[in-house]
Design a protein around this motif. Structure first.
Motif, PDB file in Angstrom:
ATOM      1  N   PHE A 183       0.840  -1.196   0.000  1.00  0.00           N
ATOM      2  CA  PHE A 183       0.000   0.000   0.000  1.00  0.00           C
ATOM      3  C   PHE A 183       0.876   1.247   0.000  1.00  0.00           C
ATOM      4  CE2 PHE A 183      -2.619  -3.356   1.610  1.00  0.00           C
ATOM      5  CZ  PHE A 183      -3.889  -3.081   1.151  1.00  0.00           C
ATOM      6  N   SER A 184       0.517   2.192  -0.847  1.00  0.00           N
ATOM      7  CA  SER A 184       1.281   3.421  -0.984  1.00  0.00           C
ATOM      8  C   SER A 184       1.055   4.355   0.202  1.00  0.00           C
ATOM      9  CB  SER A 184       0.874   4.144  -2.271  1.00  0.00           C
ATOM     10  OG  SER A 184       1.396   5.449  -2.305  1.00  0.00           O
ATOM     11  N   PRO A 185       2.118   4.986   0.723  1.00  0.00           N
ATOM     12  CA  PRO A 185       1.950   5.977   1.783  1.00  0.00           C
ATOM     13  C   PRO A 185       1.285   7.254   1.281  1.00  0.00           C
ATOM     14  CG  PRO A 185       4.209   5.968   1.037  1.00  0.00           C
ATOM     15  CD  PRO A 185       3.532   4.804   0.363  1.00  0.00           C
ATOM     16  N   LYS A 186       1.264   7.429  -0.032  1.00  0.00           N
ATOM     17  CA  LYS A 186       0.676   8.634  -0.617  1.00  0.00           C
ATOM     18  C   LYS A 186      -0.841   8.533  -0.743  1.00  0.00           C
ATOM     19  CE  LYS A 186       4.782   9.706  -3.420  1.00  0.00           C
ATOM     20  NZ  LYS A 186       5.293   9.886  -4.813  1.00  0.00           N
ATOM     21  N   THR A 187      -1.323   7.347  -1.085  1.00  0.00           N
ATOM     22  CA  THR A 187      -2.759   7.182  -1.340  1.00  0.00           C
ATOM     23  C   THR A 187      -3.444   6.210  -0.388  1.00  0.00           C
ATOM     24  OG1 THR A 187      -2.410   5.336  -2.876  1.00  0.00           O
ATOM     25  CG2 THR A 187      -2.326   7.571  -3.791  1.00  0.00           C
ATOM     26  N   ASP A 188      -2.640   5.430   0.372  1.00  0.00           N
ATOM     27  CA  ASP A 188      -3.168   4.385   1.254  1.00  0.00           C
ATOM     28  C   ASP A 188      -3.932   3.321   0.481  1.00  0.00           C
ATOM     29  OD1 ASP A 188      -2.142   5.081   3.758  1.00  0.00           O
ATOM     30  OD2 ASP A 188      -3.698   6.580   4.083  1.00  0.00           O
ATOM     31  N   ARG A 189      -3.592   3.124  -0.773  1.00  0.00           N
ATOM     32  CA  ARG A 189      -4.238   2.106  -1.583  1.00  0.00           C
ATOM     33  C   ARG A 189      -3.224   1.052  -2.010  1.00  0.00           C
ATOM     34  NH1 ARG A 189      -8.052   4.081  -6.142  1.00  0.00           N
ATOM     35  NH2 ARG A 189      -9.300   2.319  -5.394  1.00  0.00           N
ATOM     36  N   GLY A 190      -3.722  -0.187  -2.166  1.00  0.00           N
ATOM     37  CA  GLY A 190      -2.857  -1.288  -2.566  1.00  0.00           C
ATOM     38  C   GLY A 190      -2.565  -1.230  -4.047  1.00  0.00           C
TER      39      GLY A 190
END
Length: 216
Positions: A183-190
């Motif tokens: 999961f990206s720290p920028k978007t919180d999406r996997g």
């Protein structure tokens, strides 16, 4: 690194899924998530349409409630579904992540969240889970709790988890997909999915980019 970007529609169109019952003795049962046969052997798949982080509120190894979305918000996060009694795939995957994590600068190691969600919560108590993870990496987060919630959380990522059952030898096994979702720290999406065959080298090469929310 072997990787390729595929549209989510293609991923969701996969017709056949296979699972691994860790230590079940069923030879040749490779785990797969919602990916086509074309991508199943690749170390990682960068998703065109990332997955939302599961709405999971479970119990951590200290016996406290842990809200996955809240507690990992804005942090690079790797999520894996497995169980502590697994003698093969689960410990191998977690040890691979632990070794790769140590290659990061200390500040990035502290920022990274690696979350192990138990697919066998009846046996994986907080204490059992905590003891198991401590031997791998004390910073890893272990979560256990209601199986239906775990199953739904995994399903939201395209990963299948089945109830613990006895195999043909009478041994209890947890049958589950064996992928790691980043999961990206920028978007919180996997946005990056790692298959069972991902190696220490694969993770070591990719983690510096994962912690920045960049494509590996």
């Amino acid at each position: 690194m072997r990787k390729k970007t595929f549209a989510a529609a293609a991923l969701l169109a996969a017709a056949t899924l296979t699972l691994t019952g860790c230590g079940s003795g069923d030879q040749g049962d490779k785990a797969a998530t919602v990916v086509s046969g074309q991508t199943a052997q690749r170390a990682a798949t960068v998703l065109d349409q990332p997955f939302d982080k599961p709405e999971l509120v479970l119990t951590d190894t200290h016996g406290r409630k842990f809200d996955l979305r809240k507690e990992t918000a804005g942090r690079p996060t790797l999520v894996y579904f497995g169980y502590t009694h697994c003698p093969d795939v689960c410990p191998l995957t977690m040890n691979n992540l632990a070794v790769a994590k140590k290659s990061l600068p200390r500040v990035e190691q502290d920022e990274l969240r690696v979350v192990f969600v138990s697919t066998d919560p009846a046996r994986d108590t907080p204490a059992e889970l905590g003891s198991w993870l401590k031997g791998i990496d004390p910073q890893f987060i272990g979560l256990t709790g209601d199986f239906a919630a775990v199953q739904a959380g995994a399903r939201s990522l395209g990963i299948t988890v089945e109830p613990t059952r006895k195999d043909k030898n009478g041994k209890l096994v947890s049958v589950h997909g064996t992928q790691v979702m980043a999961f990206s720290p920028k978007t919180d999406r996997g946005y990056v999915l790692y298959g069972e065959d991902a190696t220490v080298d694969d993770y070591t090469k990719d983690l510096p980019k994962i912690v920045q929310g960049a494509n590996p």
